[in-house]
Design a protein around this motif. Structure first.
Motif, PDB file in Angstrom:
ATOM      1  N   MET A  81       0.825  -1.205   0.000  1.00  0.00           N
ATOM      2  CA  MET A  81       0.000   0.000   0.000  1.00  0.00           C
ATOM      3  C   MET A  81       0.865   1.264   0.000  1.00  0.00           C
ATOM      4  SD  MET A  81      -3.098  -0.810  -0.396  1.00  0.00           S
ATOM      5  CE  MET A  81      -3.894   0.738  -0.039  1.00  0.00           C
ATOM      6  N   THR A  82       1.997   1.212   0.677  1.00  0.00           N
ATOM      7  CA  THR A  82       2.922   2.347   0.648  1.00  0.00           C
ATOM      8  C   THR A  82       3.422   2.572  -0.775  1.00  0.00           C
ATOM      9  OG1 THR A  82       3.604   1.890   2.926  1.00  0.00           O
ATOM     10  CG2 THR A  82       5.062   3.284   1.612  1.00  0.00           C
ATOM     11  N   TRP A  83       3.853   1.495  -1.421  1.00  0.00           N
ATOM     12  CA  TRP A  83       4.353   1.574  -2.790  1.00  0.00           C
ATOM     13  C   TRP A  83       3.251   2.017  -3.749  1.00  0.00           C
ATOM     14  CZ3 TRP A  83       3.010  -1.601  -7.005  1.00  0.00           C
ATOM     15  CH2 TRP A  83       3.783  -1.411  -8.139  1.00  0.00           C
ATOM     16  N   ALA A  84       2.085   1.416  -3.660  1.00  0.00           N
ATOM     17  CA  ALA A  84       0.969   1.779  -4.546  1.00  0.00           C
ATOM     18  C   ALA A  84       0.515   3.208  -4.279  1.00  0.00           C
ATOM     19  CB  ALA A  84      -0.188   0.802  -4.354  1.00  0.00           C
TER      20      ALA A  84
ATOM     21  N   GLY B  88       2.698   5.702  -6.039  1.00  0.00           N
ATOM     22  CA  GLY B  88       2.323   5.793  -7.451  1.00  0.00           C
ATOM     23  C   GLY B  88       1.075   6.631  -7.653  1.00  0.00           C
ATOM     24  N   TYR B  89       0.113   6.463  -6.765  1.00  0.00           N
ATOM     25  CA  TYR B  89      -1.132   7.227  -6.854  1.00  0.00           C
ATOM     26  C   TYR B  89      -0.865   8.716  -6.635  1.00  0.00           C
ATOM     27  CZ  TYR B  89      -6.003   8.534  -6.138  1.00  0.00           C
ATOM     28  OH  TYR B  89      -7.230   9.126  -6.236  1.00  0.00           O
TER      29      TYR B  89
ATOM     30  N   SER C  41      -1.572  11.954  -9.259  1.00  0.00           N
ATOM     31  CA  SER C  41      -2.694  12.826  -8.896  1.00  0.00           C
ATOM     32  C   SER C  41      -2.314  14.287  -8.673  1.00  0.00           C
ATOM     33  CB  SER C  41      -3.400  12.274  -7.652  1.00  0.00           C
ATOM     34  OG  SER C  41      -2.533  12.251  -6.557  1.00  0.00           O
ATOM     35  N   TRP C  42      -1.126  14.687  -9.067  1.00  0.00           N
ATOM     36  CA  TRP C  42      -0.724  16.083  -8.878  1.00  0.00           C
ATOM     37  C   TRP C  42      -1.526  17.049  -9.746  1.00  0.00           C
ATOM     38  CZ3 TRP C  42       1.534  18.095  -4.925  1.00  0.00           C
ATOM     39  CH2 TRP C  42       2.380  17.313  -4.148  1.00  0.00           C
ATOM     40  N   ARG C  43      -1.969  16.621 -10.906  1.00  0.00           N
ATOM     41  CA  ARG C  43      -2.686  17.534 -11.806  1.00  0.00           C
ATOM     42  C   ARG C  43      -4.183  17.612 -11.502  1.00  0.00           C
ATOM     43  NH1 ARG C  43       0.229  17.829 -17.473  1.00  0.00           N
ATOM     44  NH2 ARG C  43       2.330  17.490 -16.709  1.00  0.00           N
ATOM     45  N   GLN C  44      -4.697  16.658 -10.752  1.00  0.00           N
ATOM     46  CA  GLN C  44      -6.111  16.686 -10.380  1.00  0.00           C
ATOM     47  C   GLN C  44      -6.265  17.597  -9.168  1.00  0.00           C
ATOM     48  OE1 GLN C  44      -7.592  12.855  -9.231  1.00  0.00           O
ATOM     49  NE2 GLN C  44      -9.616  13.630  -8.702  1.00  0.00           N
ATOM     50  N   THR C  45      -7.255  18.480  -9.191  1.00  0.00           N
ATOM     51  CA  THR C  45      -7.471  19.372  -8.047  1.00  0.00           C
ATOM     52  C   THR C  45      -8.802  19.043  -7.369  1.00  0.00           C
ATOM     53  OG1 THR C  45      -8.481  21.069  -9.434  1.00  0.00           O
ATOM     54  CG2 THR C  45      -6.105  21.261  -9.025  1.00  0.00           C
TER      55      THR C  45
ATOM     56  N   ALA D  92      -3.997  12.293  -1.284  1.00  0.00           N
ATOM     57  CA  ALA D  92      -3.508  10.948  -1.582  1.00  0.00           C
ATOM     58  C   ALA D  92      -2.255  10.593  -0.788  1.00  0.00           C
ATOM     59  CB  ALA D  92      -3.233  10.817  -3.075  1.00  0.00           C
ATOM     60  N   MET D  93      -1.489  11.595  -0.362  1.00  0.00           N
ATOM     61  CA  MET D  93      -0.286  11.327   0.435  1.00  0.00           C
ATOM     62  C   MET D  93      -0.596  10.606   1.737  1.00  0.00           C
ATOM     63  SD  MET D  93       2.066  14.691   0.236  1.00  0.00           S
ATOM     64  CE  MET D  93       2.370  15.503  -1.298  1.00  0.00           C
ATOM     65  N   ALA D  94      -1.830  10.666   2.157  1.00  0.00           N
ATOM     66  CA  ALA D  94      -2.208   9.980   3.394  1.00  0.00           C
ATOM     67  C   ALA D  94      -1.983   8.472   3.286  1.00  0.00           C
ATOM     68  CB  ALA D  94      -3.672  10.270   3.729  1.00  0.00           C
ATOM     69  N   VAL D  95      -2.119   7.918   2.077  1.00  0.00           N
ATOM     70  CA  VAL D  95      -1.962   6.467   1.902  1.00  0.00           C
ATOM     71  C   VAL D  95      -0.517   6.030   2.135  1.00  0.00           C
ATOM     72  CG1 VAL D  95      -2.195   4.521   0.315  1.00  0.00           C
ATOM     73  CG2 VAL D  95      -3.978   6.273   0.421  1.00  0.00           C
ATOM     74  N   PRO D  96       0.468   6.549   1.400  1.00  0.00           N
ATOM     75  CA  PRO D  96       1.828   6.076   1.655  1.00  0.00           C
ATOM     76  C   PRO D  96       2.358   6.481   3.031  1.00  0.00           C
ATOM     77  CG  PRO D  96       1.869   7.834   0.022  1.00  0.00           C
ATOM     78  CD  PRO D  96       0.425   7.473   0.255  1.00  0.00           C
ATOM     79  N   ILE D  97       1.982   7.650   3.505  1.00  0.00           N
ATOM     80  CA  ILE D  97       2.460   8.066   4.833  1.00  0.00           C
ATOM     81  C   ILE D  97       1.818   7.213   5.914  1.00  0.00           C
ATOM     82  CG2 ILE D  97       2.397   9.951   6.509  1.00  0.00           C
ATOM     83  CD1 ILE D  97       2.839  11.867   4.113  1.00  0.00           C
TER      84      ILE D  97
END
Length: 186
Positions: free
Chosen positions: A118-121, A124-125, A129-133, A145-150
């Protein structure tokens, strides 16, 4: 002479790891408390304004939702340390101690593998997702989305911190903050 030096070095490393762990856990808990407090204040103020003035804070619902995501994901590790996640432990209680240890090693391997994946995936997510606001705040969705890997990266750390007592004895940490007798007295 080297055994004594080695023992001293081991104690120094363990002390350093414990200090880092206390800091990581403290920051993790402070972030959870801050997110929950911010959500409570924003929702209370927004709902109050809606009823008192027929107007609401437009961004409060969206930001509260994103804070809830962060709270849930960074809370995985601290809850794991306390054994607070749903688990079925009938099998490792029913088998002999050595078999129970083997089962706990398998459980740790599965949890660690999932958290690492999940950290690795999640990384990637975030990258995608940087261009989506976001709709109201117009911030890059990558911040959410940073909440997932962190969160899952932190859960790997927390898992490593309880690894030995859990595998050896099936024991989790305890917390004075969550003592049942304290909760019922309040």
């Amino acid at each position: 002479m080297t055994a004594v030096a080695s023992s001293g070095e081991t104690n120094l490393v363990l002390s350093a790891v414990r200090a880092v762990d206390r800091a990581v856990l403290g920051v993790n808990r402070a972030c959870m408390i801050a997110a929950l407090a911010a959500m409570a204040v924003m929702v209370f103020v927004s709902v109050s304004l809606r009823y008192l003035t027929d107007d609401a804070i437009l961004w409060a619902e969206e930001l509260s939702r994103y804070l809830m995501i962060w709270l849930c994901l960074i809370g995985v590790g601290p809850v794991l340390r306390l054994g607070g996640h749903v688990a079925v432990d009938n099998l490792h209680v029913a088998v002999p101690p050595m078999a129970a240890r083997v089962l706990r090693v398998v459980v740790v391997a599965i949890v660690a593998g999932f958290a690492l994946y999940m950290t690795w995936a999640g990384l990637g997510y975030v990258a995608r997702s940087w261009r989506q606001t976001t709709p109201v705040l117009h911030i890059p969705f990558a911040y959410v989305a940073m909440a997932v890997p962190i969160g899952f990266g932190l859960s790997v750390w927390h898992l490593l911190m309880i690894l030995v007592p859990y595998v050896r004895d099936g024991a989790f940490e305890t917390s004075d903050d969550l003592a049942p007798e304290e909760a019922s007295a309040a």
